[in-house]
Design an enzyme around this catalytic site. Structure first.
Site, PDB file in Angstrom:
ATOM      1  N   SER A 133       0.861  -1.185   0.000  1.00  0.00           N
ATOM      2  CA  SER A 133       0.000   0.000   0.000  1.00  0.00           C
ATOM      3  C   SER A 133       0.889   1.223   0.000  1.00  0.00           C
ATOM      4  CB  SER A 133      -0.882  -0.010   1.256  1.00  0.00           C
ATOM      5  OG  SER A 133      -1.567   1.217   1.405  1.00  0.00           O
ATOM      6  N   TYR A 146      -1.834  -0.242  10.827  1.00  0.00           N
ATOM      7  CA  TYR A 146      -1.799  -0.666   9.421  1.00  0.00           C
ATOM      8  C   TYR A 146      -0.516  -0.188   8.751  1.00  0.00           C
ATOM      9  CZ  TYR A 146      -3.535  -1.490   4.652  1.00  0.00           C
ATOM     10  OH  TYR A 146      -3.696  -1.926   3.367  1.00  0.00           O
TER      11      TYR A 146
END
Length: 270
Positions: A133, A146
């Protein structure tokens, strides 16, 4: 045509990519987290007449039998797409939640991948793709758990790239920006399970403001799915692949900023 195993293919980008690759004629093994997702995907396979190209299996990375079954396939490409996240201020969130994210996105992913790497090394060819990501190249307020997992995954991928090159095994990352699959929305909801407005010093209003800032920038997921369908089967492509490309420049700018910030200054990401 390639034989491709995609984890986390029961929803979102993984599901769309599995279907897209199958439509291109590749043999795709779509690994879904729960049986119910298999039923839904089988309906699409029947409707789109993809029975010869798309196979569905159940894969919970914490289930040893699931992992052994998935690892038994002889594949050309593994796409590690499965993942999860938790939100909330790192200074106050239960550390066990951060541990859960790290276990899923990093440790279990690597543990699942290692036997597949060994088979690829024995063949002298293969490719491992980690769906990371832009969160692995930057940080965002209240997504620290995250961010930490994706930063760690980037390091794992870079190490594997250097270590496996001489064995004929390629490694790459795909770094999606914020796409409207529902994943980001649900991740920002998770803090509500433990957050206590009377006990926490971080205000709910501050968390909600950060969530709104990110969520209102979400993009059409078909952009990302199309990019993944094009990239994954290619024999030669960049190691790191940020989509949309414009975010790559922002990631580089962010990294440079970290070396220039003073300890009493706020990052522009906040």
């Amino acid at each position: 045509m390639k034989k491709i195993l995609i984890t986390g293919a029961g929803s979102g980008l993984g599901k769309g990519t599995a279907i897209g690759l199958a439509k291109k004629g590749h043999h795709v093994i779509a690994a879904v987290h729960v049986w119910e997702q298999k039923s839904a995907l089988l309906e699409i396979i029947k409707k789109e007449k993809l029975e010869d190209y798309l196979q569905v299996i159940k894969l919970d990375l914490f289930d040893e039998l699931d992992c052994q079954h998935a690892q038994s396939f002889d594949i050309d490409i593994l796409v590690n797409n499965a993942g999860m996240g938790h939100s909330g201020p790192v200074a106050e969130m239960p550390v066990g939640l951060l541990r859960e994210v790290m276990e899923t996105n990093v440790f279990s992913t690597l543990e699942f991948t290692q036997p597949i790497i060994k088979k690829m090394v024995e063949k002298g060819k293969g490719k491992i793709i980690f769906v990371s990501s832009v969160a692995g190249l930057t940080t965002s307020p209240y997504l620290g758990a995250y961010n930490a997992s994706k930063h760690a995954l980037e390091s794992v991928a870079q190490s594997l790239r250097d270590e496996l090159h001489d064995f004929g095994v390629d490694v790459a990352t795909i770094n999606p920006g914020p796409f409207e699959t529902g994943f980001n929305d649900r991740m920002y909801d998770t803090y509500e399970q433990w957050y206590d407005q009377e006990e926490c010093f971080t205000t709910k209003k501050t968390i909600e403001k950060a969530a709104k800032k990110l969520l209102e920038k979400q993009l059409d997921p078909q952009i990302m799915i199309d990019a993944m369908v094009e990239l994954i089967p290619q024999d030669v492509h960049p190691f790191r692949n940020v989509v949309p490309e414009a975010l790559g420049e922002r990631c580089l700018k962010y990294e440079k900023e970290q070396y220039e910030l003073k300890c009493n200054e706020k990052s522009s990401s906040k």
